[in-house]
Write an enzyme that holds these catalytic residues in place. Structure first.
Site, mmCIF file in Angstrom:
data_model
loop_
_atom_site.group_PDB
_atom_site.id
_atom_site.type_symbol
_atom_site.label_atom_id
_atom_site.label_comp_id
_atom_site.label_asym_id
_atom_site.label_seq_id
_atom_site.Cartn_x
_atom_site.Cartn_y
_atom_site.Cartn_z
ATOM 1 N N GLU A 1 0.831 -1.204 0.000
ATOM 2 C CA GLU A 1 0.000 0.000 0.000
ATOM 3 C C GLU A 1 0.868 1.256 0.000
ATOM 4 O OE1 GLU A 1 -1.660 1.434 3.882
ATOM 5 O OE2 GLU A 1 -1.574 -0.702 4.390
ATOM 6 N N CYS A 49 -3.326 -3.458 4.365
ATOM 7 C CA CYS A 49 -2.406 -4.508 4.795
ATOM 8 C C CYS A 49 -2.741 -5.881 4.239
ATOM 9 C CB CYS A 49 -2.380 -4.572 6.321
ATOM 10 S SG CYS A 49 -1.915 -3.017 7.110
ATOM 11 N N HIS A 87 -2.342 -10.640 11.756
ATOM 12 C CA HIS A 87 -1.861 -9.319 11.358
ATOM 13 C C HIS A 87 -1.710 -8.501 12.629
ATOM 14 C CE1 HIS A 87 -1.375 -5.449 9.563
ATOM 15 N NE2 HIS A 87 -2.515 -5.015 10.064
#
EC number: 2.3.3.10
Length: 515
Positions: free
Chosen positions: A95, A129, A264
């Site tokens: 990103e 993400c 994550h």
């Protein structure tokens, strides 16, 4: 090592497609979170205890998303003695956008030029993400499809996570991961076992196209993350129950059926809360949980709560964090080494956790494990899936090689240089002012970078970026060229030559930041 197969050997469905090799890169400098608390004038423990973070890696203006990915790809290829013509697909999840048109993947293709291999599918994938996981799924799907030509797939996830001055800044970080995908892998994807949830929300986004900084709704972001976790876990459980029923088993799936769980990790404390959240899911879905003995002892008061109303319920959070403390220590805490010591890397975050888990266990300890992986990206997109570790942990096996390749993580983390919060802040200010400029020469020190690191040398008047590589061998001249040995698939340095600086574009595309 296991992996690609000749065309003549290809069957209708390759066996045990998954992760064969992993390489991780993080910056050579960090700021101490306890010192950052003092510098920012916040209460002691706000970052170190409240967020669970110890150190945060960061990049000077010498590194950008292209250089991070160049570094991690070349490191993986060299350490595994791979030739570039053995790669048939390369996809990047990121990103960190410095060009709205030109992909990072096309920059990486310059590493392939000497091999003559331009037949490489894949491109960049972006959603906060989650892009690295989407790229990984695409790679697995390619190997399992009729498009597969017998070569490896290579997945790259990289980002530079930076925030404006304020409460979100200590949740930054930077890094990149490269993952080699193929059949006969030591970490195989379990077919049919993915629980995905996709939904629209403005929890974290980057609408300012000339800034690296996101707009963040912190409370909404936490709610989105936890609600996605709930949904993904529910879907995953339903799918594995269906598989088991087809096999004649009526067993109920619970957290105990994962040998390890990685998440994550925006910050470590959220991961601990997430494991507690999954225990809450198990508790609420159980037809008759035992609240007298065992893990659910004393939790009967929470039997009738509504799950969607508990995202910020401190009593629920506290009770289930306490109840899941042993599970966390056994199944998840070992995965938080990189997250705790380097911070949030965005797309590589969950794979840094996977690498940390592998690095801190022996092949025999890992053999046969089911590893749950939860990937989340704001906006928002999430998947919970599982990997099955091979039973073969003999010396020289694929699992043994994978573990050996990551066993130096702690040593590499400890070899970084600590930088004062004041210097860190100056670096953030410099990036803020210069990351989008043309006709720019970076000011950061090349000598501070790890050997073998690619770095930005200049941005010309048309925003074209040029890079060089710090040599692996300190006795070599700067920018030593890498040439292919005529006798092996090994890359060797040539001290007699200079590495040409690599331009990242051949057309005058302008660099901007987008997400």
């Amino acid at each position: 090592m296991p992996g690609s197969a000749p065309i003549s050997c290809l069957g209708p469905w390759p066996k045990d497609v998954g992760i064969i090799a992993v390489e991780l890169y993080f910056p050579s400098q960090y700021v101490d979170q306890a010192e950052l608390e003092q510098f920012d004038g916040v209460a002691a423990g706000k970052y170190t205890v409240g967020l669970g973070q110890a150190r945060m890696g960061f990049c000077s203006d010498r590194e950008d998303i292209n250089s991070l990915c160049l570094t991690v790809v070349q490191r993986l290829m060299e350490r595994n003695n791979l030739s570039y013509d053995s790669i048939g697909r390369l996809e990047v999840g990121t990103e960190t956008i410095i060009d709205k048109s030109k992909s990072v993947k096309t920059v990486i293709m310059q590493l392939f030029e000497d091999s003559g291999n331009t037949d490489v599918e894949g491109i960049d994938t972006t959603n906060a993400c989650y892009g690295g996981t989407a790229a990984l799924f695409n790679a697995v799907n390619w190997v399992e499809s009729s498009s597969w030509d017998g070569r490896y797939a290579l997945v790259v996830a990289g980002d530079i996570a930076v925030y404006a001055t304020g409460s979100a800044r200590p949740t930054g970080g930077a890094g990149a991961v490269a993952i080699l995908v193929g059949p006969n892998a030591p970490l195989a994807f379990e077919r049919g076992l993915r629980g995905t949830h996709m939904q629209h929300a403005y929890d974290f986004y980057k609408p300012d196209l000339v800034s690296e900084y996101p707009v963040v709704d912190g409370k909404l972001s936490i709610e989105c993350y936890l609600s996605a976790l709930d949904r993904c876990y529910s879907v995953y459980r339903n799918k594995i129950h269906a598989q088991w029923q087809r096999e004649g088993s009526e067993k109920r799936f619970s957290l105990e059926d994962f040998d390890s769980l990685v998440f994550h990790s925006p910050y470590c404390k959220l991961v601990q809360k997430s494991l507690a959240r999954l225990m809450l899911n198990d508790f609420l879905s159980h037809p008759s949980p035992n609240t007298e003995t065992g893990p659910y002892t004393g939790l009967d008061a929470f039997r009738d709560i509504r799950q969607e109303e508990t995202y910020f319920d401190r009593d629920v959070e506290k009770a289930f964090m306490k109840a899941s403390a042993d599970l966390f220590e056994r199944k998840t805490k070992p995965s938080l080494l990189i997250s705790n010591q380097n911070g949030n890397m965005y797309t590589p975050s969950v794979y840094g956790c996977l690498a940390s888990l592998i690095a801190q266990q022996t092949p025999s300890q890992l053999a046969g494990q089911r590893v749950g992986v939860f990937s989340y990206g704001s906006g928002f997109a999430a998947t919970l899936y599982s990997l099955k570790v091979t039973q073969d942990h003999t010396p020289g096996s694929g699992l043994d090689k994978l573990v050996s390749s990551l066993c130096d993580l702690k040593v590499r983390l400890d070899s970084r240089s600590k930088v004062s919060p004041a210097v860190f802040s100056e670096n953030m200010k410099l990036r803020e002012e210069t990351h989008h400029l043309a006709s720019y020469v970076p000011r950061g020190s090349v000598e501070d970078l790890f050997p073998g690191t690619w770095y930005l040398t200049r941005v010309d008047d048309k925003h074209r970026r040029e890079y060089a590589r710090r040599p692996l061998d300190e006795d070599l001249p700067a920018e030593a060229e890498r040439v292919r040995s005529s006798t092996a698939n090994e890359l060797i340095p040539s001290p007699a030559k200079k590495m040409p600086r690599i331009p990242a574009a051949t057309a005058g595309t302008e660099a901007t930041v987008s997400n």
